[in-house]
Design a protein around this motif. Structure first.
Motif, PDB file in Angstrom:
ATOM      1  N   TYR A 116      73.594  73.754  42.267  1.00  0.00           N
ATOM      2  CA  TYR A 116      72.617  74.124  42.012  1.00  0.00           C
ATOM      3  C   TYR A 116      71.253  74.942  42.053  1.00  0.00           C
ATOM      4  N   TYR A 200      77.533  66.403  42.840  1.00  0.00           N
ATOM      5  CA  TYR A 200      77.985  66.751  42.137  1.00  0.00           C
ATOM      6  C   TYR A 200      78.922  66.729  42.282  1.00  0.00           C
ATOM      7  N   ILE A 210      73.048  63.891  35.855  1.00  0.00           N
ATOM      8  CA  ILE A 210      73.290  63.688  37.455  1.00  0.00           C
ATOM      9  C   ILE A 210      71.726  62.684  37.907  1.00  0.00           C
TER      10      ILE A 210
END
Length: 346
Positions: A116, A200, A210
């Motif tokens: 991310y 993750y 998520i």
């Protein structure tokens, strides 16, 4: 690189009479020991440690991971922490004094929030919808890394009306100018994005959504999902896309789904398929058994986010008007808009 990896995997480690390489580099966390050297070394492994380190500074993290699987020697080099500091810092360019704390190392920090980091690198994001489900025209989200909590968070950029006044334009007195002095700030009380370390790793799949701990109320839930871009040759004017084709962006995604983007075709099948210019957030209110299968989803909706390349909103000598402008729309509130050589982009 693939050829190098195949060569390294074909070698066997020898523990007798290896060349002496026990001296560690100043920036190494642990020394390169004699047992880490090949009996029939390749050209790379026979180089001085300083040269190997210099070569590794040009490699992406994926290559370091691949090389670390070929031998103990290259694993030791690939785990040198200063190499991993670069991967974090290039994704948070506006935090020059950043350190890896509270993580134990730069490598641990990078892995904890992977994949991310592109959210903080692109910084500015805009969505097709607001929380209420209506248009989110003029709303921007700033994504940043919070070093205190080791977290990636996205906050809305809001503007408040300042002191208003009226004055006449000196070149044409009959024209009345309504002055505007807004106060622009980040709304830190209600993050749109909240990526905690290791989220993750719990799923280890680019295709899964998520769960994020956001929202004021306990019943408000949100999940973030990665996207894969739609190739330009598959795009058409009749297709619902985000962003629209009038906005200059690097990638676009489908923006219409009868099943609210639940199908796996809307998400990447692997990390190499992940778009670093788009992502989605699913929000809903859950009643009943919150956090259990018994809970009922109410008001579920999906927001698709995209970013604009820096060159389209950064002022230059030739285009000083480019930037992010705050507009006063009276009863409609305050809005943030992109302005470049094209028409006003909201």
């Amino acid at each position: 690189m693939d050829t190098l990896i195949r060569i390294f995997r074909s070698r066997k480690l020898a523990l007798s009479d290896p060349p002496d390489r026990s001296a560690a580099l100043p920036h190494m966390d642990f020394p390169i020991t004699p047992t880490m050297v090949y009996a029939h070394p390749s050209t790379l492994t026979t180089l001085p440690a300083e040269i190997i380190y210099e070569i590794f500074t040009f490699l992406p993290w994926t290559s370091l991971v691949s090389l670390s699987r070929t031998s103990k020697l290259l694993r030791a080099h690939a785990f040198i922490d200063s190499l991993w500091a670069r991967f974090v810092r290039e994704n948070v360019p506006f935090q020059p004094h950043l350190n890896c704390h509270p993580a134990l190392s730069w490598r641990e920090l990078y892995i904890s929030l992977h994949p991310y980091w592109f959210l903080t690198r692109n910084k500015i994001w805009f969505s097709d919808k607001a929380h209420s489900g209506g248009r989110m025209t003029g709303n921007l989200v700033i994504v940043r890394y919070d070093p205190r909590r080791q977290r990636i968070e996205g906050l809305r950029l809001v503007a408040k009306h300042g002191v208003h006044d009226f004055e006449s334009w000196e070149w044409k007195p009959e024209v009345i100018i309504h002055t505007f002095n807004p106060k622009v700030e980040l709304w830190a009380d209600d993050p749109i994005v909240k990526i905690d370390p290791g989220c993750y790793a719990q799923h280890n799949s680019a295709n899964e959504e998520i769960l994020m701990q956001t929202g004021f109320s306990t019943g408000v839930k949100s999940m973030i999902s990665l996207c894969h871009g739609l190739p330009p040759h598959l795009q058409s004017n009749a297709m619902a896309l985000w962003p629209p084709q009038i906005i200059p962006v690097r990638e676009r995604v489908r923006n219409e789904s009868r099943h609210l983007f639940r199908g796996e075709g809307h998400r990447p099948s692997s990390l190499s398929d992940v778009s670093e210019n788009t992502f989605r957030i699913r929000k809903w209110v859950e009643f009943g058994g919150i956090g259990t299968p018994l809970g009922a989803h109410i008001g579920e909706d999906v927001m698709t986010f995209s970013t604009v390349p820096d060159e389209y909103y950064t002022a230059t000598k030739e285009r000083p008007w480019q930037g992010i402008w705050v507009g006063d729309y009276s009863g409609h509130g305050v809005s943030c808009d992109f302005l470049d050589e094209r028409p006003l982009l909201e």
